[in-house]
Enzyme design. Structure first.
Site, PDB file in Angstrom:
ATOM      1  N   ILE A   9      28.172 138.273  59.694  1.00 58.58           N
ATOM      2  CA  ILE A   9      29.552 138.045  60.153  1.00 58.58           C
ATOM      3  C   ILE A   9      29.776 136.597  60.608  1.00 58.58           C
ATOM      4  O   ILE A   9      30.908 136.107  60.563  1.00 58.58           O
ATOM      5  CB  ILE A   9      29.899 139.048  61.277  1.00 58.58           C
ATOM      6  CG1 ILE A   9      31.416 139.221  61.411  1.00 58.58           C
ATOM      7  CG2 ILE A   9      29.279 138.653  62.609  1.00 58.58           C
ATOM      8  CD1 ILE A   9      31.814 140.442  62.231  1.00 58.58           C
ATOM      9  N   GLN A  64      15.845 136.588  68.603  1.00 57.65           N
ATOM     10  CA  GLN A  64      16.421 137.849  68.109  1.00 57.65           C
ATOM     11  C   GLN A  64      17.564 138.258  69.034  1.00 57.65           C
ATOM     12  O   GLN A  64      17.405 138.318  70.256  1.00 57.65           O
ATOM     13  CB  GLN A  64      15.361 138.958  68.070  1.00 57.65           C
ATOM     14  CG  GLN A  64      15.892 140.253  67.451  1.00 57.65           C
ATOM     15  CD  GLN A  64      14.829 141.337  67.340  1.00 57.65           C
ATOM     16  OE1 GLN A  64      13.728 141.216  67.893  1.00 57.65           O
ATOM     17  NE2 GLN A  64      15.143 142.409  66.635  1.00 57.65           N
ATOM     18  N   HIS A  76      15.745 142.964  61.042  1.00 57.20           N
ATOM     19  CA  HIS A  76      16.576 142.436  59.957  1.00 57.20           C
ATOM     20  C   HIS A  76      15.969 141.158  59.402  1.00 57.20           C
ATOM     21  O   HIS A  76      15.349 140.387  60.126  1.00 57.20           O
ATOM     22  CB  HIS A  76      18.018 142.185  60.421  1.00 57.20           C
ATOM     23  CG  HIS A  76      18.124 141.362  61.665  1.00 57.20           C
ATOM     24  ND1 HIS A  76      17.923 141.873  62.915  1.00 57.20           N
ATOM     25  CD2 HIS A  76      18.408 140.043  61.837  1.00 57.20           C
ATOM     26  CE1 HIS A  76      18.084 140.922  63.813  1.00 57.20           C
ATOM     27  NE2 HIS A  76      18.361 139.798  63.195  1.00 57.20           N
ATOM     28  N   PHE A  77      16.160 140.987  58.111  1.00 54.54           N
ATOM     29  CA  PHE A  77      15.753 139.765  57.420  1.00 54.54           C
ATOM     30  C   PHE A  77      17.020 138.998  57.058  1.00 54.54           C
ATOM     31  O   PHE A  77      17.937 139.569  56.479  1.00 54.54           O
ATOM     32  CB  PHE A  77      14.991 140.091  56.127  1.00 54.54           C
ATOM     33  CG  PHE A  77      13.607 140.632  56.364  1.00 54.54           C
ATOM     34  CD1 PHE A  77      13.423 141.922  56.835  1.00 54.54           C
ATOM     35  CD2 PHE A  77      12.498 139.848  56.109  1.00 54.54           C
ATOM     36  CE1 PHE A  77      12.156 142.421  57.060  1.00 54.54           C
ATOM     37  CE2 PHE A  77      11.216 140.337  56.332  1.00 54.54           C
ATOM     38  CZ  PHE A  77      11.044 141.632  56.810  1.00 54.54           C
TER      39      PHE A  77
END
Ligand code: 5GP
Length: 135
Positions: free
Chosen positions: A31, A93, A99-100
């Protein structure tokens, strides 16, 4: 594991621009992209950090990551890219669901900036054998 925004995205409760999905994996556009084409690839399995992820989910991500990266590169025209995978708040993080990031590096310089501070490997033999001993 507490629910995250990605749990809601996986359940379809929060919209996202989906790129790919299968039984184990979902990929969608970030996003707040660092560069055009910035994509997130996540397991359906709830795991906060990579070391907590099952081999099955890890393998499923590994299987599709190159394919998704190729599609991102082809569409955006980028040749170079980074895979970023943060684990823990101190390691940047922000969303505690594995997540990658696929982050294209564009000719205009948009992409991931890295501060790399190389040191000297002093105790390589001992360190390598200690880590190997845990596997
Ligand atoms: P991290 O810093 O945890 O490695 O990165 C988390 C990423 O998730 C950030 O790049 C951020 O822009 C992205 N992100 C956070 N919330 C949302 C959301 O609701 N939708 C999408 N598509 N991306 C999000």
């Amino acid at each position: 594991m507490p629910e995250t925004i990605f749990t809601k995205i996986l359940r379809g409760e929060i919209p996202c621009h989906r790129i790919y999905e299968d039984e184990h994996v979902l990929a969608f556009l970030d996003i707040n992209p660092i560069s055009r084409g910035h994509t997130l690839v996540i397991p359906r399995e709830p795991a906060e950090t990579l070391d907590q992820l099952s081999a099955e989910s890890a393998a499923a991500i590994g299987r599709v990551l190159p394919r998704i990266a190729r599609a991102v590169l082809e569409v955006t025209g980028a040749k170079d890219f980074n895979i970023l995978q943060n684990n823990g708040a101190a390691a940047h993080q922000a969303v505690f669901h594995v997540h990658f990031h696929i982050i294209p590096m564009h000719a205009d310089g948009t992409g991931l900036g890295i501060e790399w501070r190389p040191g000297k490997l002093a105790d390589g033999a001992e360190l390598a054998s200690s880590i190997a001993g845990k596997l």
